[in-house]
Design an enzyme around this catalytic site. Structure first.
Site, short mmCIF file in Angstrom:
data_model
loop_
_atom_site.label_atom_id
_atom_site.label_comp_id
_atom_site.label_asym_id
_atom_site.label_seq_id
_atom_site.Cartn_x
_atom_site.Cartn_y
_atom_site.Cartn_z
N ARG A 274 0.87 -1.18 0.00
CA ARG A 274 0.00 0.00 0.00
C ARG A 274 0.90 1.23 0.00
O ARG A 274 1.39 1.63 1.04
CB ARG A 274 -0.91 -0.04 1.25
CG ARG A 274 -2.14 0.83 1.15
CD ARG A 274 -2.76 1.04 2.51
NE ARG A 274 -1.90 1.89 3.31
CZ ARG A 274 -1.94 1.98 4.64
NH1 ARG A 274 -2.80 1.28 5.34
NH2 ARG A 274 -1.11 2.80 5.29
N HIS A 278 -3.83 4.84 4.36
CA HIS A 278 -5.05 4.02 4.31
C HIS A 278 -6.09 4.68 3.41
O HIS A 278 -6.73 4.03 2.59
CB HIS A 278 -5.60 3.86 5.73
CG HIS A 278 -6.92 3.17 5.74
ND1 HIS A 278 -7.06 1.84 5.41
CD2 HIS A 278 -8.18 3.64 5.99
CE1 HIS A 278 -8.35 1.52 5.47
NE2 HIS A 278 -9.03 2.58 5.81
N TYR A 286 3.93 6.52 9.62
CA TYR A 286 4.33 5.33 10.37
C TYR A 286 4.98 4.26 9.46
O TYR A 286 5.43 3.23 9.93
CB TYR A 286 3.10 4.72 11.07
CG TYR A 286 1.90 4.56 10.14
CD1 TYR A 286 1.78 3.45 9.31
CD2 TYR A 286 0.93 5.56 10.05
CE1 TYR A 286 0.72 3.33 8.43
CE2 TYR A 286 -0.14 5.44 9.17
CZ TYR A 286 -0.23 4.33 8.36
OH TYR A 286 -1.27 4.22 7.48
C1 LIG Z 1 -15.01 -5.90 10.62
C2 LIG Z 1 -14.33 -4.58 10.43
N1 LIG Z 1 -13.40 -4.17 11.33
C3 LIG Z 1 -12.79 -2.98 11.18
C4 LIG Z 1 -13.11 -2.15 10.12
C5 LIG Z 1 -12.42 -0.80 9.97
N2 LIG Z 1 -11.46 -0.88 8.89
C6 LIG Z 1 -11.76 -0.45 7.65
S1 LIG Z 1 -10.49 -0.69 6.56
C7 LIG Z 1 -9.50 -1.35 7.77
C8 LIG Z 1 -8.11 -1.81 7.46
C9 LIG Z 1 -8.15 -2.90 6.44
O1 LIG Z 1 -6.88 -3.40 6.19
P1 LIG Z 1 -6.69 -4.51 5.12
O2 LIG Z 1 -7.71 -5.58 5.27
O3 LIG Z 1 -5.27 -4.93 5.19
O4 LIG Z 1 -7.03 -3.77 3.74
P2 LIG Z 1 -6.26 -2.54 3.07
O5 LIG Z 1 -6.89 -1.29 3.62
O6 LIG Z 1 -4.83 -2.64 3.40
O7 LIG Z 1 -6.54 -2.69 1.61
C10 LIG Z 1 -10.18 -1.39 8.98
C11 LIG Z 1 -9.59 -1.90 10.24
C12 LIG Z 1 -14.10 -2.61 9.22
N3 LIG Z 1 -14.45 -1.87 8.17
N4 LIG Z 1 -14.68 -3.82 9.38
#
Ligand SMILES: Cc1ncc(C[n+]2csc(CCOP(=O)(O)OP(=O)(O)O)c2C)c(N)n1
Ligand SMILES: [Mg+2]
Length: 357
Positions: A274, A278, A286
């Site tokens: 990434r 985010h 970080y």
């Molecule tokens: C069940 C759940 N927990 C927490 C969140 C909040 N949240 C949204 S995106 C994210 C990070 C996701 O990381 P990853 O799965 O590695 O995907 P990336 O953003 O790196 O593509 C979080 C914790 C959520 N949407 N759903």
């Protein structure tokens, strides 16, 4: 149990071999790209989709900075190869459920850039009529099922969609995506397990991009590779270099063929990074700078362009012309989207509450 549900059986050897891609936060060793027998036209199509994916996101990012985007914006910089490589390995009527970083998959399925601009700008003519700024829409004519923000939830939904497709007859497969962080949810495990037990043609593309918000993968799991999660459920699993669009495409094709011949689901880990925060608000301070630099060196579009030129499929002049043509089309679409109206206030509550006929 009905005949359709009774398909499950004690499973065959579950894995497609151990993970081919060594673990660790940095990019895996470079393996030269190999054409999985795609025609020149097809190769150039993949390139064009990846380039458009990036240019559209650049445009959206600029619009975000002008305060014109409604809601969040989630970049797929450096991961375009995963969206494009996987979606392009499906047939048009296979079921496809993108997540928020999979604009490239939508482009491959034929969703116009204009539609995506209207959606992010919250305009009336957008698929959600201006009520949502991200990608929360279905397009059933294109066999697209919309993302769900609650991570993991889309997996059992797509397991169910694959079951429905089988019950109706035919050979459609169902493909969806999950991030590294999303693999820690209960739904990931439940959905994958059910797909295995029912021998369903689910393809789960795990986008391991090193981070979930500010948590590095080392803080999320202790296994070497997310492909190690599949064998526990009897799911064929594979890990590929996600910056190599042709490797992603070829691995997805293997999964599609497995699903169509009744071989059950596949978990496909794609390793990439990434390279932005985010979402647009996150300056990712970080993330170690040298790590970002190392992955920039592995840019999937640069890699693919070098391959196309070296193998004689394109000249630098052709690639530049593609870029210019895409830029012109995108600029026209952006101007059109910016001139298009917001939803009228009286529509605010329409489709929000159910109303009896
Ligand atoms: C069940 C759940 N927990 C927490 C969140 C909040 N949240 C949204 S995106 C994210 C990070 C996701 O990381 P990853 O799965 O590695 O995907 P990336 O953003 O790196 O593509 C979080 C914790 C959520 N949407 N759903
Ligand atoms: Mg992640």
């Amino acid at each position: 149990m009905s005949a359709v549900l009774r398909k499950g059986k004690q499973r065959r050897a579950p894995t497609a071999g151990g993970p081919a891609v060594p673990p660790g936060p940095g990019p895996p060793p470079v393996v030269p790209m190999r054409n999985p027998e795609l025609s020149r036209t097809r190769l150039l199509e993949l390139h064009s989709f990846m380039r458009l994916n990036r240019m559209l996101e650049d445009k959206l990012s600029a619009l975000y900075r002008q305060g014109k985007i409604v809601g969040g914006l989630y970049s797929s910089l450096g991961q375009e190869s995963i969206s494009v490589g996987s979606a392009s390995a499906l047939e048009a009527d296979d079921l496809l459920a993108p997540m928020i970083r999979n604009i490239g998959s939508l482009l491959v399925r034929g969703v116009p850039a204009l539609t995506l601009l209207l959606q992010f700008l919250g305009r009336h003519d957008a698929p959600t009529g201006g009520k949502d700024g991200t990608l929360h829409f279905d397009d059933l004519e294109r066999s697209i099922i919309g993302p769900i923000s609650v991570l993991g939830t889309l997996i059992p939904v797509m397991t169910g969609a694959a079951l429905a497709a089988r019950m109706r007859g035919g050979k459609r497969v169902a493909l969806t995506y999950i991030g590294d962080g999303g693999t820690s949810t209960g739904d990931f495990h439940e959905g994958l397990n059910l797909a295995a037990v029912l021998d369903l043609p689910l393809i789960l593309v795990v986008e391991n991009n090193g981070y979930a918000y500010s948590t590095p993968t080392s803080g999320q799991f202790a296994i070497r590779s997310l492909a190690d999660r599949g064998p526990a459920y009897g799911v064929a699993s594979e890990s590929v270099d996600g910056t190599d669009v042709l490797a992603v495409h070829a691995a997805t094709r293997r999964a599609v063929e497995r699903g169509r011949r009744g071989g059950g689901p596949t978990l496909l880990e794609c390793r990439a990074f990434r390279r932005r925060g985010h979402a647009e608000h996150d300056d990712m301070r970080y993330v170690p700078k040298d790590l970002i630099a190392a992955w920039e060196e592995r840019d999937p579009i640069d890699r693919f362009e070098a391959f196309l030129v070296e193998e004689g499929h394109a000249t630098p002049g052709h690639l530049l012309a593609v870029r210019e043509a895409l830029a012109a089309g995108l600029e026209e679409a952006a101007q059109k989207a910016l001139l298009s109206p917001f939803p009228p206030p009286e529509e605010t509550l329409r489709d929000v509450y159910w109303e009896p006929e």
